[in-house]
Design an enzyme around this catalytic site. Structure first.
Site: not given
Length: 395
Positions: A98, A140, A207, A385-386
């Protein structure tokens, strides 16, 4: 929340910054990849960079987050942040990255907006960035802690134990940990990231939804071959090179589009390869003997293009209160309607919770029809998706 000093500055400059975010994102990625080429090679999706989806998603997420801070200063847009955090965690993003993003993003802002970036403007938008970044870092960190791994250490080698051609352009792979242990639990609807080494040495990540129920010692993913380079470089590699006995790197499961607890009615609506998370949900419902009312909608080009078609019929048939509604663009298919899916023709039960997955136009149409039909916006959930180009939508 934004400070009293930053709020009026962000409110006044959001139209200008928002209008320039596309150009800012383009220069940001160009500058960051020039300085840190390994990020494009081994972390960022080169296909989404090439077609501009990642730039549009970044611009949309920053604008949506800033707008949410102004509209509801006492709350945080957790639905949007959770979706991004799950995507980041599946990639193994770390808190240190980050800082890299901050450096190059603000260099791009100054480059694009020039003298308009006064010290007050820079400070206000710096505050926006770190409010968003620190919220994501915390989410996260919680995801990493939940699965018991160090920050970013989400991948492990998994062996391909079965490969099956589902359609001409879709293949499923059954995976088990290379150390022989059970694959582990996940929530129906979640996905994993797969990393492969390509001929040029890049280690690209994509993914894929887990397409069978949890509770088994192995996992299954279903991969549709995407045409074009770099858009389809990972799916093409898997189709052409991944064989039984091979080992690939696979992340822990992530994703917040998951089957809810309870006995309330469900609508599972998908198109094309978007059926994969729905298969895991249906498999779980069938395996656990659920009596929930479940309406299943699927749209595809033709029966031959419909991956896991027979499996979908079998799973819905196993549900005492399940119903299946199919639409194929190719006319003449038995037990299916021609054309595109139309949920307005269905008699949905009150209190239904809807889950959507498929191309963005499909999900926009279905969501709009559901809202027009009285389904609450909070009861309609989706998976993209994406990069998420639909961050303004309620979920």
């Amino acid at each position: 929340m934004l400070s009293e000093q930053a709020t009026p500055v962000v409110r006044a400059t959001l139209p200008v910054v928002g209008a320039a975010l596309g150009e800012i994102a383009e220069r940001f990625y160009a500058g960051m990849f020039a300085a840190r080429p390994e990020l494009l090679r081994d972390l960022f999706n080169r296909g989404n960079q090439a077609n501009g989806d990642q730039r549009r998603a970044l611009a949309g997420s920053v604008a949506a987050f800033a707008g949410a801070l102004l509209k509801n200063p006492d709350t945080r847009p957790d639905a949007m942040l959770a979706r991004i955090a799950h995507k980041h965690a599946s990639l193994g993003v770390t808190s240190e990255q980050y800082k890299v993003v901050h450096e190059h993003l603000f260099a791009a802002i100054v480059d694009v907006l020039g003298d308009a970036v006064t010290p007050d403007v820079a400070q206000a938008w710096d505050e926006v960035y770190w409010l968003m970044a620190n919220a994501l870092i915390a989410l996260e960190a919680g995801l990493y802690e939940e699965i018991g791994v160090a920050e970013g250490e989400v991948r492990r080698p998994m062996e391909i134990v079965e490969r099956r051609q589902e359609t001409a352009d879709t293949t499923s792979f059954v995976l088990r940990p290379a150390d022989g242990r059970p694959a582990g639990p996940f929530r129906p609807g979640q996905y994993v990231s797969v990393r492969v080494e390509l001929p040029d040495g890049a280690r690209q990540i994509r993914q894929y939804s887990l397409s069978a129920a949890p509770g088994r010692p192995q996992w299954r993913i279903t991969v549709k071959r995407i045409e074009g380079d770099p858009a389809g470089e990972v799916s093409t590699w898997l189709h052409e090179h991944a064989r039984v006995g091979d080992t690939i790197e696979v992340s822990a499961p992530f994703g917040d589009l998951v089957l809810p607890e309870g006995e309330g009615p469900l609508l599972l609506a998908s198109a094309g390869i978007g059926s994969t998370p729905m298969l895991a949900m249906l498999d779980h419902l069938a395996t656990t003997g659920s009596h929930r009312p479940v309406t299943v909608v699927h749209a595809d080009r033709s029966p031959a293009d419909h991956a896991h078609r027979e499996e979908l019929h079998r799973l819905v048939d196993a549900l005492p209160n399940g119903s299946l509604h199919l639409w194929y663009e190719e006319p003449g298919a038995a037990s299916a309607r021609p054309g595109r899916a139309d949920v307005t023709t269905l008699d949905l039960p009150p209190g239904v919770t809807a889950y959507l997955c498929g191309p963005l136009p499909f999900m926009r149409q279905v969501r709009g029809d559901l809202l027009a039909g009285g389904v609450a916006a909070a009861a309609v959930h989706y998976e993209v998706f994406g990069p998420d180009l639909w961050l303004g939508a309620e979920s």
